[in-house]
Design an enzyme around this catalytic site. Structure first.
Site, PDB file in Angstrom:
ATOM      1  N   LYS A 164      -9.194  -5.952  79.899  1.00 32.16           N
ATOM      2  CA  LYS A 164      -8.855  -5.140  81.079  1.00 32.16           C
ATOM      3  C   LYS A 164      -9.533  -3.770  81.047  1.00 32.16           C
ATOM      4  CE  LYS A 164      -4.818  -2.819  83.131  1.00 32.16           C
ATOM      5  NZ  LYS A 164      -3.338  -2.684  83.106  1.00 32.16           N
ATOM      6  N   THR A 204     -11.752 -15.945  55.106  1.00 32.16           N
ATOM      7  CA  THR A 204     -11.339 -14.543  55.266  1.00 32.16           C
ATOM      8  C   THR A 204      -9.864 -14.426  54.897  1.00 32.16           C
ATOM      9  OG1 THR A 204     -10.518 -14.734  57.520  1.00 32.16           O
ATOM     10  CG2 THR A 204     -12.873 -14.321  57.283  1.00 32.16           C
ATOM     11  N   ASP A 259      -3.844  -0.138  67.529  1.00 35.50           N
ATOM     12  CA  ASP A 259      -3.054  -1.371  67.515  1.00 35.50           C
ATOM     13  C   ASP A 259      -3.262  -2.013  68.890  1.00 35.50           C
ATOM     14  OD1 ASP A 259      -1.115  -3.302  67.836  1.00 35.50           O
ATOM     15  OD2 ASP A 259       0.467  -2.144  66.853  1.00 35.50           O
ATOM     16  N   TYR A 317       0.237 -19.906  66.977  1.00 32.20           N
ATOM     17  CA  TYR A 317      -1.179 -19.509  66.896  1.00 32.20           C
ATOM     18  C   TYR A 317      -2.018 -20.347  67.866  1.00 32.20           C
ATOM     19  CZ  TYR A 317      -5.639 -18.347  64.589  1.00 32.20           C
ATOM     20  OH  TYR A 317      -6.913 -17.913  64.315  1.00 32.20           O
ATOM     21  N   ASN A 349     -11.632  -8.943  68.782  1.00 29.06           N
ATOM     22  CA  ASN A 349     -11.615  -9.836  67.611  1.00 29.06           C
ATOM     23  C   ASN A 349     -10.268  -9.859  66.894  1.00 29.06           C
ATOM     24  OD1 ASN A 349     -12.887 -11.215  65.126  1.00 29.06           O
ATOM     25  ND2 ASN A 349     -12.084  -9.292  64.305  1.00 29.06           N
ATOM     26  N   ILE A 352     -14.239 -11.404  59.854  1.00 30.10           N
ATOM     27  CA  ILE A 352     -15.160 -11.729  60.944  1.00 30.10           C
ATOM     28  C   ILE A 352     -15.531 -10.470  61.733  1.00 30.10           C
ATOM     29  CG2 ILE A 352     -15.349 -12.988  63.138  1.00 30.10           C
ATOM     30  CD1 ILE A 352     -13.546 -15.189  61.835  1.00 30.10           C
ATOM     31  N   LYS A 365      -4.382 -18.961  70.990  1.00 35.56           N
ATOM     32  CA  LYS A 365      -5.835 -19.128  71.057  1.00 35.56           C
ATOM     33  C   LYS A 365      -6.242 -19.952  72.278  1.00 35.56           C
ATOM     34  CE  LYS A 365      -6.755 -16.555  67.553  1.00 35.56           C
ATOM     35  NZ  LYS A 365      -7.400 -15.243  67.765  1.00 35.56           N
TER      36      LYS A 365
HETATM   37  P1  NAP Z   1      -8.637 -10.900  59.106  1.00 34.63           P
HETATM   38  O1  NAP Z   1      -9.525 -11.016  57.899  1.00 34.63           O
HETATM   39  O2  NAP Z   1      -7.170 -11.017  58.899  1.00 34.63           O
HETATM   40  O3  NAP Z   1      -8.971  -9.536  59.875  1.00 34.63           O
HETATM   41  C1  NAP Z   1      -8.281  -9.217  61.044  1.00 34.63           C
HETATM   42  C2  NAP Z   1      -8.166  -7.718  61.150  1.00 34.63           C
HETATM   43  O4  NAP Z   1      -7.402  -7.425  62.337  1.00 34.63           O
HETATM   44  C3  NAP Z   1      -7.393  -7.104  59.972  1.00 34.63           C
HETATM   45  O5  NAP Z   1      -8.022  -5.932  59.526  1.00 34.63           O
HETATM   46  C4  NAP Z   1      -6.030  -6.802  60.574  1.00 34.63           C
HETATM   47  O6  NAP Z   1      -5.360  -5.697  59.968  1.00 34.63           O
HETATM   48  C5  NAP Z   1      -6.419  -6.463  61.998  1.00 34.63           C
HETATM   49  N1  NAP Z   1      -5.255  -6.484  62.884  1.00 34.63           N
HETATM   50  C6  NAP Z   1      -4.113  -7.183  62.763  1.00 34.63           C
HETATM   51  N2  NAP Z   1      -3.261  -6.878  63.758  1.00 34.63           N
HETATM   52  C7  NAP Z   1      -3.886  -5.944  64.524  1.00 34.63           C
HETATM   53  C8  NAP Z   1      -3.517  -5.205  65.665  1.00 34.63           C
HETATM   54  N3  NAP Z   1      -2.299  -5.351  66.232  1.00 34.63           N
HETATM   55  N4  NAP Z   1      -4.400  -4.318  66.192  1.00 34.63           N
HETATM   56  C9  NAP Z   1      -5.603  -4.146  65.620  1.00 34.63           C
HETATM   57  N5  NAP Z   1      -6.018  -4.801  64.522  1.00 34.63           N
HETATM   58  C10 NAP Z   1      -5.158  -5.694  63.971  1.00 34.63           C
HETATM   59  O7  NAP Z   1      -9.034 -12.005  60.225  1.00 34.63           O
HETATM   60  P2  NAP Z   1     -10.371 -12.866  60.421  1.00 34.63           P
HETATM   61  O8  NAP Z   1     -10.236 -14.117  59.661  1.00 34.63           O
HETATM   62  O9  NAP Z   1     -11.552 -12.014  60.249  1.00 34.63           O
HETATM   63  O10 NAP Z   1     -10.197 -13.290  61.955  1.00 34.63           O
HETATM   64  C11 NAP Z   1     -10.734 -12.540  63.042  1.00 34.63           C
HETATM   65  C12 NAP Z   1     -10.409 -13.271  64.338  1.00 34.63           C
HETATM   66  O11 NAP Z   1     -10.930 -14.608  64.282  1.00 34.63           O
HETATM   67  C13 NAP Z   1      -8.911 -13.422  64.596  1.00 34.63           C
HETATM   68  O12 NAP Z   1      -8.629 -13.283  65.962  1.00 34.63           O
HETATM   69  C14 NAP Z   1      -8.623 -14.839  64.135  1.00 34.63           C
HETATM   70  O13 NAP Z   1      -7.490 -15.390  64.765  1.00 34.63           O
HETATM   71  C15 NAP Z   1      -9.896 -15.544  64.531  1.00 34.63           C
HETATM   72  N6  NAP Z   1     -10.124 -16.771  63.750  1.00 34.63           N
HETATM   73  C16 NAP Z   1     -10.249 -16.731  62.388  1.00 34.63           C
HETATM   74  C17 NAP Z   1     -10.467 -17.924  61.699  1.00 34.63           C
HETATM   75  C18 NAP Z   1     -10.613 -17.977  60.194  1.00 34.63           C
HETATM   76  O14 NAP Z   1     -10.680 -19.087  59.647  1.00 34.63           O
HETATM   77  N7  NAP Z   1     -10.674 -16.867  59.507  1.00 34.63           N
HETATM   78  C19 NAP Z   1     -10.539 -19.134  62.388  1.00 34.63           C
HETATM   79  C20 NAP Z   1     -10.404 -19.116  63.772  1.00 34.63           C
HETATM   80  C21 NAP Z   1     -10.196 -17.929  64.443  1.00 34.63           C
HETATM   81  P3  NAP Z   1      -4.139  -5.958  58.908  1.00 34.63           P
HETATM   82  O15 NAP Z   1      -4.739  -6.595  57.729  1.00 34.63           O
HETATM   83  O16 NAP Z   1      -3.599  -4.587  58.629  1.00 34.63           O
HETATM   84  O17 NAP Z   1      -3.161  -6.876  59.577  1.00 34.63           O
END
Ligand code: NAP
Length: 275
Positions: A128, A196, A68, A161, A95, A21, A165
């Site tokens: 912040k 994702t 991070d 989780y 994000n 995302i 959220k």
């Molecule tokens: P994703 O594919 O897992 O991508 C998240 C990215 O954030 C990854 O590159 C990850 O790196 C990085 N990350 C993890 N911990 C971090 C940290 N401490 N500091 C900085 N970056 C960090 O996730 P996504 O599905 O795109 O989701 C993006 C956001 O949407 C998240 O907040 C998720 O909770 C929310 N969301 C997603 C969904 C869904 O269905 N996909 C649904 C609802 C909400 P690593 O791979 O190295 O950990």
């Protein structure tokens, strides 16, 4: 965001932007005409550089930052690098987030706290330090966080989780009230199931509790989104979304057209939750 004629290119920061995302949002904001700072964990450097190249290909400036988000000094440094390299900060998209599964009875507090460190503290630090910079600039701004349908109500087996959220939804409301006088809007997006890597990692985290995947192994045909829907008992007929579906909503929230929208958490979920 200033409503007077704008004489500068707006600059956005997107965390967790190496894939999924976050990558979709970063590319969409570049296509909308913003310069974009893409941030992620240090081990995502190569994929982050590839996203930055795509942004430059769209004719915009890009900067990569290792950050991070659970560490406040790294978030402060990310904002400082944004201002020193690209001149200002107008949009923060907090994000980055991680998925953690497990029941309340089996709660592994270390895993739960890790989830909260990234998903709650990480978003707080981004809000912040972005707010401080935007208030200093005096031109308003846009702050946006990642919530989820799991922040709208509890789902069994994924409590850590859900809590994180719901906290983003609450933090977004508080911050919106505090920043209204500065012409800064603060909103969040609440995706449903988006295909994702986080969907896949959350499925894996849940297996220890439900043993679901033993009976229904992940397969190419269905993908992680299908399994997440089974686990969360999402009604039949609800579609799995793509990162671009979320990016479209963020594009609106970043635009001047959204100036009268603040403190909201918008569900992007094909109608799972009505708010
Ligand atoms: P994703 O594919 O897992 O991508 C998240 C990215 O954030 C990854 O590159 C990850 O790196 C990085 N990350 C993890 N911990 C971090 C940290 N401490 N500091 C900085 N970056 C960090 O996730 P996504 O599905 O795109 O989701 C993006 C956001 O949407 C998240 O907040 C998720 O909770 C929310 N969301 C997603 C969904 C869904 O269905 N996909 C649904 C609802 C909400 P690593 O791979 O190295 O950990």
């Amino acid at each position: 965001m200033s409503t007077a004629t704008q004489e500068y290119t707006r600059v956005a920061v997107v965390t967790g932007a190496s894939r999924g995302i976050g990558k979709g949002i970063a590319l969409r904001l570049a296509a909308d005409g913003l310069d974009v700072v893409v941030a992620d964990l240090a081990d995502q450097k190569d994929s982050l550089s590839a996203v930055a190249e795509e942004i430059r290909g769209l004719g915009r400036k890009a900067l990569t930052v290792s950050c991070d988000v659970s560490k406040e000094d790294e978030v402060q440094a990310m904002v400082d690098a944004t201002v020193s390299e690209l001149g200002r900060l107008d949009v923060m998209v907090a994000n980055a987030g991680i998925g953690v599964g497990g029941s309340v009875m089996d709660a592994d507090i270390e895993a739960w706290e890790k989830c909260w460190a990234v998903n709650i503290k990480g978003v707080l630090f981004c809000y912040k330090h972005a707010a401080r910079q935007m208030v200093k600039q005096g031109d308003g701004g846009r702050i946006i966080g990642a919530s989820s349908i799991c922040g709208q109500k509890g789902y069994a087996g994924i409590g850590a989780y859900c809590i994180s959220k719901a906290a983003v939804r609450s933090l977004t409301q508080t911050t919106a009230l505090e920043l209204r006088e500065h012409n800064i809007t603060v909103n969040a997006y609440a995706p449903g199931v988006i295909d994702t890597a986080i969907s896949a990692s959350t499925v894996s985290g849940l297996t220890s509790f439900y043993k679901f995947l033993v009976a229904n192994p992940l397969d190419e045909e269905h993908g992680a989104g299908y399994h997440i829907k089974q686990l969360l008992k999402i009604p039949e007929g609800v579609r799995t979304g793509q990162p671009s579906d979320v990016a479209n909503v963020v594009s609106f929230l970043v635009s001047s057209k959204s100036h009268f929208v603040t403190g909201q958490t918008l569900c992007v979920d094909d109608g799972v939750h009505f708010t």
